[in-house]
Motif scaffolding. Structure first.
Motif, PDB file in Angstrom:
ATOM      1  N   TRP A 283      35.789  48.444  32.455  1.00  0.00           N
ATOM      2  CA  TRP A 283      34.780  47.788  33.291  1.00  0.00           C
ATOM      3  C   TRP A 283      33.384  48.272  32.948  1.00  0.00           C
ATOM      4  O   TRP A 283      32.415  47.528  33.104  1.00  0.00           O
ATOM      5  CB  TRP A 283      35.102  47.948  34.775  1.00  0.00           C
ATOM      6  CG  TRP A 283      35.012  49.340  35.325  1.00  0.00           C
ATOM      7  CD1 TRP A 283      36.045  50.195  35.559  1.00  0.00           C
ATOM      8  CD2 TRP A 283      33.838  50.037  35.732  1.00  0.00           C
ATOM      9  NE1 TRP A 283      35.583  51.379  36.078  1.00  0.00           N
ATOM     10  CE2 TRP A 283      34.217  51.306  36.200  1.00  0.00           C
ATOM     11  CE3 TRP A 283      32.485  49.716  35.755  1.00  0.00           C
ATOM     12  CZ2 TRP A 283      33.304  52.242  36.671  1.00  0.00           C
ATOM     13  CZ3 TRP A 283      31.574  50.656  36.222  1.00  0.00           C
ATOM     14  CH2 TRP A 283      31.991  51.902  36.675  1.00  0.00           C
TER      15      TRP A 283
ATOM     16  N   ILE B 280      30.155  45.845  33.414  1.00  0.00           N
ATOM     17  CA  ILE B 280      29.455  45.946  34.693  1.00  0.00           C
ATOM     18  C   ILE B 280      28.270  46.883  34.522  1.00  0.00           C
ATOM     19  O   ILE B 280      28.412  47.983  34.006  1.00  0.00           O
ATOM     20  CB  ILE B 280      30.387  46.475  35.804  1.00  0.00           C
ATOM     21  CG1 ILE B 280      31.659  45.637  35.910  1.00  0.00           C
ATOM     22  CG2 ILE B 280      29.638  46.550  37.137  1.00  0.00           C
ATOM     23  CD1 ILE B 280      31.448  44.177  36.254  1.00  0.00           C
TER      24      ILE B 280
ATOM     25  N   ILE C  17      27.631  41.595  36.559  1.00  0.00           N
ATOM     26  CA  ILE C  17      28.276  41.373  35.265  1.00  0.00           C
ATOM     27  C   ILE C  17      27.172  41.329  34.219  1.00  0.00           C
ATOM     28  O   ILE C  17      26.192  40.598  34.354  1.00  0.00           O
ATOM     29  CB  ILE C  17      29.094  40.073  35.273  1.00  0.00           C
ATOM     30  CG1 ILE C  17      30.193  40.168  36.329  1.00  0.00           C
ATOM     31  CG2 ILE C  17      29.667  39.792  33.889  1.00  0.00           C
ATOM     32  CD1 ILE C  17      30.877  38.858  36.622  1.00  0.00           C
TER      33      ILE C  17
ATOM     34  N   VAL D 160      29.077  41.809  41.343  1.00  0.00           N
ATOM     35  CA  VAL D 160      30.499  42.133  41.413  1.00  0.00           C
ATOM     36  C   VAL D 160      31.031  41.770  42.793  1.00  0.00           C
ATOM     37  O   VAL D 160      32.098  41.171  42.919  1.00  0.00           O
ATOM     38  CB  VAL D 160      30.729  43.630  41.114  1.00  0.00           C
ATOM     39  CG1 VAL D 160      32.144  44.047  41.438  1.00  0.00           C
ATOM     40  CG2 VAL D 160      30.388  43.936  39.665  1.00  0.00           C
ATOM     41  N   GLU D 161      30.280  42.110  43.841  1.00  0.00           N
ATOM     42  CA  GLU D 161      30.747  41.843  45.202  1.00  0.00           C
ATOM     43  C   GLU D 161      30.969  40.359  45.436  1.00  0.00           C
ATOM     44  O   GLU D 161      31.878  39.966  46.173  1.00  0.00           O
ATOM     45  CB  GLU D 161      29.788  42.411  46.239  1.00  0.00           C
ATOM     46  CG  GLU D 161      28.482  41.663  46.340  1.00  0.00           C
ATOM     47  CD  GLU D 161      27.547  42.230  47.394  1.00  0.00           C
ATOM     48  OE1 GLU D 161      27.369  41.567  48.428  1.00  0.00           O
ATOM     49  OE2 GLU D 161      27.005  43.325  47.167  1.00  0.00           O
TER      50      GLU D 161
ATOM     51  N   VAL E  90      31.939  38.050  43.174  1.00  0.00           N
ATOM     52  CA  VAL E  90      33.178  37.644  42.502  1.00  0.00           C
ATOM     53  C   VAL E  90      34.386  38.161  43.285  1.00  0.00           C
ATOM     54  O   VAL E  90      35.348  37.418  43.528  1.00  0.00           O
ATOM     55  CB  VAL E  90      33.199  38.146  41.038  1.00  0.00           C
ATOM     56  CG1 VAL E  90      34.542  37.844  40.378  1.00  0.00           C
ATOM     57  CG2 VAL E  90      32.058  37.514  40.246  1.00  0.00           C
ATOM     58  N   VAL E  91      34.342  39.416  43.717  1.00  0.00           N
ATOM     59  CA  VAL E  91      35.450  39.987  44.477  1.00  0.00           C
ATOM     60  C   VAL E  91      35.621  39.231  45.799  1.00  0.00           C
ATOM     61  O   VAL E  91      36.746  38.955  46.232  1.00  0.00           O
ATOM     62  CB  VAL E  91      35.247  41.500  44.702  1.00  0.00           C
ATOM     63  CG1 VAL E  91      36.278  42.055  45.660  1.00  0.00           C
ATOM     64  CG2 VAL E  91      35.302  42.234  43.365  1.00  0.00           C
TER      65      VAL E  91
ATOM     66  N   ASP F 285      35.530  39.335  32.484  1.00  0.00           N
ATOM     67  CA  ASP F 285      34.484  39.649  33.460  1.00  0.00           C
ATOM     68  C   ASP F 285      35.093  39.800  34.854  1.00  0.00           C
ATOM     69  O   ASP F 285      34.773  40.737  35.587  1.00  0.00           O
ATOM     70  CB  ASP F 285      33.408  38.556  33.504  1.00  0.00           C
ATOM     71  CG  ASP F 285      32.560  38.488  32.244  1.00  0.00           C
ATOM     72  OD1 ASP F 285      32.384  39.524  31.570  1.00  0.00           O
ATOM     73  OD2 ASP F 285      32.062  37.381  31.952  1.00  0.00           O
TER      74      ASP F 285
ATOM     75  N   CYS G 181      35.361  43.141  37.286  1.00  0.00           N
ATOM     76  CA  CYS G 181      34.912  43.221  38.680  1.00  0.00           C
ATOM     77  C   CYS G 181      35.984  43.870  39.552  1.00  0.00           C
ATOM     78  O   CYS G 181      35.689  44.741  40.379  1.00  0.00           O
ATOM     79  CB  CYS G 181      34.586  41.829  39.223  1.00  0.00           C
ATOM     80  SG  CYS G 181      33.087  41.096  38.539  1.00  0.00           S
TER      81      CYS G 181
ATOM     82  N   TYR H  76      36.269  47.581  38.693  1.00  0.00           N
ATOM     83  CA  TYR H  76      35.144  48.305  39.266  1.00  0.00           C
ATOM     84  C   TYR H  76      35.382  48.533  40.763  1.00  0.00           C
ATOM     85  O   TYR H  76      35.197  49.636  41.270  1.00  0.00           O
ATOM     86  CB  TYR H  76      33.838  47.542  39.049  1.00  0.00           C
ATOM     87  CG  TYR H  76      32.676  48.193  39.747  1.00  0.00           C
ATOM     88  CD1 TYR H  76      31.979  49.237  39.162  1.00  0.00           C
ATOM     89  CD2 TYR H  76      32.288  47.781  41.020  1.00  0.00           C
ATOM     90  CE1 TYR H  76      30.927  49.853  39.816  1.00  0.00           C
ATOM     91  CE2 TYR H  76      31.238  48.393  41.678  1.00  0.00           C
ATOM     92  CZ  TYR H  76      30.560  49.429  41.072  1.00  0.00           C
ATOM     93  OH  TYR H  76      29.531  50.040  41.731  1.00  0.00           O
TER      94      TYR H  76
END
Length: 75
Positions: free
Chosen positions: A3, A7, A20, A27-28, A30-31, A54, A58, A61
């Motif tokens: 990651w 990231i 990314i 990241v938050e 996508v999660v 990618d 995420c 990470y």
């Protein structure tokens, strides 16, 4: 691939939130999409500049951050 290769944190982009690399995608975000039930394929269709790697970065990470989290109970 790890990651760390995908990231990055840049204080000039999204106030320093992890993103990314080469994008303005947090990241938050996508999660959160995955947590709301989006499939990886749906994320990739909607955000076609992202790759499967990618998305995996995420999640990796997020896992790393949660592993390092410490909780201290107070009375």
């Amino acid at each position: 691939m790890t990651w760390q290769e995908r990231i990055v944190v840049d204080p000039n982009v999204l106030t320093g939130k992890p993103i990314i690399k080469g994008t303005r995608m947090a990241v938050e975000f996508v999660v959160d999409l995955l947590g709301r039930g989006w499939s990886v394929d749906a994320v990739l269709r909607e955000y076609d500049h992202l790759t499967r790697e990618d998305v995996q970065a995420c999640l990796a990470y997020a896992g790393e951050v949660l592993k390092s989290e410490r909780i201290y109970l107070t009375p």
